[in-house]
Write an enzyme that holds these catalytic residues in place. Structure first.
Site, PDB file in Angstrom:
ATOM      1  N   GLY A  90      -1.673  -1.471  -4.614  1.00 40.83           N
ATOM      2  CA  GLY A  90      -2.427  -0.535  -5.442  1.00 40.83           C
ATOM      3  C   GLY A  90      -1.542   0.553  -6.038  1.00 40.83           C
ATOM      4  O   GLY A  90      -1.940   1.260  -6.953  1.00 40.83           O
ATOM      5  N   ARG A  91      -0.360   0.684  -5.487  1.00 45.06           N
ATOM      6  CA  ARG A  91       0.532   1.720  -6.015  1.00 45.06           C
ATOM      7  C   ARG A  91       1.998   1.346  -5.854  1.00 45.06           C
ATOM      8  O   ARG A  91       2.862   2.210  -5.817  1.00 45.06           O
ATOM      9  CB  ARG A  91       0.264   3.037  -5.324  1.00 45.06           C
ATOM     10  CG  ARG A  91       0.382   2.942  -3.812  1.00 45.06           C
ATOM     11  CD  ARG A  91       0.456   4.294  -3.257  1.00 45.06           C
ATOM     12  NE  ARG A  91       0.314   4.283  -1.830  1.00 45.06           N
ATOM     13  CZ  ARG A  91       0.449   5.350  -1.093  1.00 45.06           C
ATOM     14  NH1 ARG A  91       0.724   6.485  -1.656  1.00 45.06           N
ATOM     15  NH2 ARG A  91       0.304   5.290   0.207  1.00 45.06           N
ATOM     16  N   ASP A 123      -5.272   6.504  -7.489  1.00 50.72           N
ATOM     17  CA  ASP A 123      -4.464   6.864  -8.663  1.00 50.72           C
ATOM     18  C   ASP A 123      -3.135   6.126  -8.800  1.00 50.72           C
ATOM     19  O   ASP A 123      -2.384   6.353  -9.744  1.00 50.72           O
ATOM     20  CB  ASP A 123      -4.208   8.380  -8.665  1.00 50.72           C
ATOM     21  CG  ASP A 123      -3.512   8.850  -7.390  1.00 50.72           C
ATOM     22  OD1 ASP A 123      -3.072   7.989  -6.596  1.00 50.72           O
ATOM     23  OD2 ASP A 123      -3.417  10.070  -7.188  1.00 50.72           O
ATOM     24  N   ARG A 174      11.749   1.008  -2.410  1.00 49.41           N
ATOM     25  CA  ARG A 174      11.827   0.329  -1.111  1.00 49.41           C
ATOM     26  C   ARG A 174      12.515  -1.011  -1.300  1.00 49.41           C
ATOM     27  O   ARG A 174      12.258  -1.709  -2.269  1.00 49.41           O
ATOM     28  CB  ARG A 174      10.409   0.130  -0.580  1.00 49.41           C
ATOM     29  CG  ARG A 174      10.337  -0.598   0.733  1.00 49.41           C
ATOM     30  CD  ARG A 174       9.019  -0.325   1.420  1.00 49.41           C
ATOM     31  NE  ARG A 174       7.885  -0.952   0.744  1.00 49.41           N
ATOM     32  CZ  ARG A 174       6.618  -0.732   1.125  1.00 49.41           C
ATOM     33  NH1 ARG A 174       6.344   0.089   2.112  1.00 49.41           N
ATOM     34  NH2 ARG A 174       5.644  -1.332   0.492  1.00 49.41           N
ATOM     35  N   ARG A 181       2.934 -10.151   3.523  1.00 51.83           N
ATOM     36  CA  ARG A 181       2.259  -9.552   4.685  1.00 51.83           C
ATOM     37  C   ARG A 181       1.344 -10.571   5.352  1.00 51.83           C
ATOM     38  O   ARG A 181       1.010 -11.590   4.731  1.00 51.83           O
ATOM     39  CB  ARG A 181       1.390  -8.370   4.194  1.00 51.83           C
ATOM     40  CG  ARG A 181       2.189  -7.295   3.497  1.00 51.83           C
ATOM     41  CD  ARG A 181       1.376  -6.650   2.368  1.00 51.83           C
ATOM     42  NE  ARG A 181       2.253  -5.805   1.553  1.00 51.83           N
ATOM     43  CZ  ARG A 181       2.455  -4.504   1.747  1.00 51.83           C
ATOM     44  NH1 ARG A 181       1.784  -3.884   2.692  1.00 51.83           N
ATOM     45  NH2 ARG A 181       3.290  -3.828   0.997  1.00 51.83           N
ATOM     46  N   ASP A 250      -2.633  -5.789   6.672  1.00 55.98           N
ATOM     47  CA  ASP A 250      -1.947  -5.681   5.376  1.00 55.98           C
ATOM     48  C   ASP A 250      -0.651  -4.885   5.503  1.00 55.98           C
ATOM     49  O   ASP A 250       0.151  -4.850   4.571  1.00 55.98           O
ATOM     50  CB  ASP A 250      -2.860  -5.058   4.315  1.00 55.98           C
ATOM     51  CG  ASP A 250      -3.486  -3.754   4.773  1.00 55.98           C
ATOM     52  OD1 ASP A 250      -4.206  -3.778   5.782  1.00 55.98           O
ATOM     53  OD2 ASP A 250      -3.242  -2.711   4.130  1.00 55.98           O
ATOM     54  N   ASN A 251      -0.452  -4.255   6.644  1.00 56.48           N
ATOM     55  CA  ASN A 251       0.801  -3.524   6.874  1.00 56.48           C
ATOM     56  C   ASN A 251       1.728  -4.266   7.829  1.00 56.48           C
ATOM     57  O   ASN A 251       2.686  -3.691   8.344  1.00 56.48           O
ATOM     58  CB  ASN A 251       0.502  -2.124   7.424  1.00 56.48           C
ATOM     59  CG  ASN A 251      -0.193  -1.239   6.397  1.00 56.48           C
ATOM     60  OD1 ASN A 251      -0.083  -1.483   5.201  1.00 56.48           O
ATOM     61  ND2 ASN A 251      -0.905  -0.229   6.855  1.00 56.48           N
ATOM     62  N   ASP A 260       5.382  -0.162   5.638  1.00 55.20           N
ATOM     63  CA  ASP A 260       4.350   0.791   5.209  1.00 55.20           C
ATOM     64  C   ASP A 260       4.239   1.972   6.181  1.00 55.20           C
ATOM     65  O   ASP A 260       3.333   2.046   7.016  1.00 55.20           O
ATOM     66  CB  ASP A 260       2.980   0.107   5.046  1.00 55.20           C
ATOM     67  CG  ASP A 260       2.828  -0.462   3.641  1.00 55.20           C
ATOM     68  OD1 ASP A 260       3.820  -0.475   2.895  1.00 55.20           O
ATOM     69  OD2 ASP A 260       1.707  -0.877   3.290  1.00 55.20           O
TER      70      ASP A 260
END
Ligand code: AMP
Ligand code: MG
Length: 484
Positions: A90-91, A123, A174, A181, A250-251, A260
């Site tokens: 998402g970001r 955002d 990163r 994942r 998801d991490n 993450d």
């Protein structure tokens, strides 16, 4: 563009099912906050790359080389035990994969690079605070010898970002051998796309375990490997006192890398129930639950692997997790205690020590670092000042000394080997906080200073002795939440 990166974008050659192409949004008036030359070398850049006029624009997403193929990866996952059907980057934008001179492949991902099709209501941004925390912690973990993603640089800006208060946007680059994942597999399993599960498994094998590619049992090998690496990673976390904070599937990296970094924390006073994430009110991801949550997460992955393996095969593999975890954990703890051999009662000695540390609220890292100074013949030792229950401590110490006396290493050698596994410096929350506060005032030196110390956490760095002490009282209760 004068910065040369040797891109070979294997992930973007997969069908579009696995990602959405998306260019980063970039930052206004970007500014370099910190650069990590050690990570730059991983993607074939030397320390002078940061001086290149294009560096800042490239790593905030303002100007990409034509060989980049930016995209957001698709995934889902179990968050706090509940399946969430659509997550995805998402970001974060994967720019592509760099291949270095040794032939190693590294994903280059810009975290905080704006909206993607998976941003949902958010955002797409990362605040400077969270970038600094991830940047410092991932490099600290690497310095500690713990499998992790890496951090190349942080680019900041004045662009406002709305969290609990108004903060500024930053982008952290990163690096990771892979960003696949557990949740990547879950997404295709739960959307009933078994062929995609297979394709993703084949991709991971081709990229990271190519020797298995032609084997009939390659999926079994892959799943076994994930079980083993996850057990090893979590054993490291437990041995060093690290709490991840948001162990959602998801991490969880398919390569067993710490991934993450959000509201993570290094434990200071030993407390098995330590919860670093202020938002985790039920303590699901408390420190002492991490090994068990690792198994829960592997179970989730096992479901996603049912198109590839029989349930019995998956169960057999999952049963390996617990023994592997204990084998790794005890091995690491023995090294911390200076034992080069394994004795049957070691687990009792370790458990009793942890109980004592808990009851006396002893700083975990400080204790182990000082323990190397204790000799078998010592009747007393200043380390006792860490304990209010002196008698209890000396009872344990006598047992420890008796155990040490059957080791062959001389005191000096043992102390040296213990100091190579018991860090003097860990990323205490307040240290990160100080670096963040200085950065907000435009001074980035503290980030670079911490980076230098934390990447060599076993060295003395005598001029920074005060960073090895326990947190000042104002720094003990700093609260960290998921908002980043
Ligand atoms: P995390 O808890 O940081 O691992 O994030 C969980 C999910 O929320 C992932 O799909 C992230 O990409 C997404 N996410 C987190 N923060 C943001 C943000 N500021 N904008 C868009 N997506 C986000
Ligand atoms: Mg995440």
């Amino acid at each position: 563009m004068s910065i040369r990166i040797n891109f070979n974008n294997s992930f973007s050659r997969l069908p579009e099912l696995f990602y959405r192409r998306k260019s980063p949004q970039g930052l206004n008036k970007p500014q370099l906050i910190s650069f990590n030359a050690a990570a730059a070398a991983l993607i074939g850049l030397d320390a002078t790359a940061v001086d290149d006029k294009d560096f800042v624009d490239l790593f905030c997403g303002n100007g990409l080389p034509p060989e980049a193929d930016p995209l957001a990866m698709v995934y889902s996952g179990h968050q706090f035990g509940i399946y969430v059907s659509q997550l995805g980057d998402g970001r974060a934008i994967l720019l592509g994969e760099a291949v270095n001179a040794a032939g190693e492949k590294w994903d280059i991902q810009l975290k905080g690079a704006g909206f993607t099709p998976f941003s949902r209501m958010a955002d797409g941004r990362a605040v400077l605070r969270s970038c600094i925390r991830e940047y410092l912690c991932s490099e600290a973990m690497h310095g500690l010898g713990i499998p992790t993603t890496r951090a190349l640089c942080i680019i900041g800006s004045e662009d406002p970002v709305y969290r609990e208060e108004i903060e500024t946007a930053a982008v952290m680059t990163r690096l990771s051998p892979s960003h696949v994942r557990f949740g990547s597999f879950e997404y295709f399993y739960y959307t009933k796309q078994p062929d995609a599960v297979r394709q993703l498994a084949d991709y991971v094998i081709a990229q990271h375990f190519s020797v298995w590619q032609t084997r009939d049992d390659r999926y079994q090998k892959l799943f076994d490997q994930v079980v083993e690496r996850t057990a090893l990673m979590i054993a490291h976390w437990q041995a060093v006192g690290f709490s991840h904070g948001v162990m959602n599937t998801d991490n969880m990296s398919i390569l067993g890398l710490t991934l993450d970094y959000g509201p993570f924390g290094f434990m200071e006073e030993y407390d098995p129930g330590y919860v670093c994430n202020h938002s985790d009110v039920e303590g699901r991801y408390a420190f002492n639950r991490q090994p068990m949550i690792g198994l829960f997460n592997l179970n989730c992955l096992a479901h996603a692997f049912t198109p590839l393996l029989k349930v019995e095969q998956l169960k057999t593999s999952l049963q390996q997790y617990e023994p592997l975890y204990f084998q790794y954990y005890e091995g690491l703890m023995r090294k911390k205690l200076g034992f080069s051999t394994a004795m049957e009662d070691d687990d009792r000695l370790i458990a009793d020590l942890l109980e004592l540390l808990h009851a006396n609220r002893v700083d975990y890292s400080i204790f182990f670092r000082q323990l190397s100074g204790v000799a078998t013949a010592d009747k007393s030792h200043p380390i006792d000042e860490l304990f209010h229950d002196q008698e209890g401590f000396y009872q344990w110490l006598r047992r420890y000394q008796a155990r040490l006396s059957i080791e062959s290493l001389a005191q000096q050698e043992r102390a040296e080997s213990m100091n190579r596994v018991n860090p003097k410096y860990i990323l205490r929350n307040y240290l990160a906080h100080q670096a963040i506060e200085s950065a907000r005032r435009g001074n980035y030196e503290e980030i670079d200073r911490l980076l230098k110390i934390l990447t060599m956490p076993f060295d003395e760095h005598v001029e920074f002795n005060h960073y090895a002490e326990s947190s000042p009282s104002w720094g003990k209760d700093l609260q960290v939440s998921c908002s980043s």
